[in-house]
Design a protein around this motif. Structure first.
Motif: not given
Length: 200
Positions: A35, A37, A40, A59, A81, A93, A95, A156
């Motif tokens: 996962d 995401e 973040e 990361k 990042d 980012k 939604d 994104g």
């Protein structure tokens, strides 16, 4: 050392920027079960600079673990990042399109920061750097914002825009690193690669 790194990023812009440095790379992307995401998520009241450096470190941890699990030949692993910040508010980012409209409406007519952290891990050593730039938007009308969001470009992207895209017509001033705003600050990245022994 061979002029080669693993790039742990899904961003086509980071690949393009790394190619600009003449560095050979292979992508080291998350497995389906990872996962990415979740890494973040911001902590409560976390300052933008602390946030982007912490996320980049996470990361890198995940990428180094991936490298070991896949038993790939050793080489430096590069992570990055980018986040957009207005004051202490972090803009990640969006939604969806509505969220992109909200972000751009808040950034319009103001100057915000773009923070990009870079981290490199190799042979138990870690090197890290932070690039901070400033971007000023003109006062955009709701129609201009909706037209830009309708292109799909903001989805994104941190802060709901891509500096190298159509939004450039609304940017009045940039200070700092253009490549950093794109997602990989080349001066800082080159310094880290050289510190890890690459000849670039």
């Amino acid at each position: 050392m061979a002029n080669f790194v693993y790039l742990a990023s899904q961003s086509p812009r980071r690949r393009q920027l790394l190619e600009q440095l003449g560095v050979n790379y292979e992508l080291l992307l998350p497995d389906d079960g990872e996962d990415a995401e979740a890494l973040e998520l911001a902590l409560p009241n976390e300052a933008p600079a602390a946030y982007v450096q912490r996320v980049t470190g996470l990361k890198l941890d995940a990428a180094l673990k991936r490298l070991a699990q896949r038993q790939l030949p050793p080489a430096p692993v590069l992570c990055s990042d980018t986040t957009v910040a207005l004051g202490r508010v972090i803009y990640g980012k969006p939604d969806d399109a509505a969220d992109a409209v909200r972000m751009l409406s808040e950034l319009a007519g103001k100057t915000h920061r773009v923070l990009t952290a870079v981290a490199l891990g190799h042979n138990e050593q870690r090197h890290a750097a932070l690039s901070t730039s400033r971007v000023s938007f003109e006062a955009m009308t709701p129609e201009q914002i909706r037209a830009y969001v309708a292109t799909g470009e903001p989805l994104g992207k941190a802060g709901a825009y891509a500096i190298q895209g159509r939004v450039a017509m609304h940017i009045t001033r940039i200070t700092g690193s253009y490549s950093g705003i794109m997602g990989l600050p080349l001066w800082e990245t080159a310094s880290l690669l050289q510190a890890a022994g690459l000849s670039i």
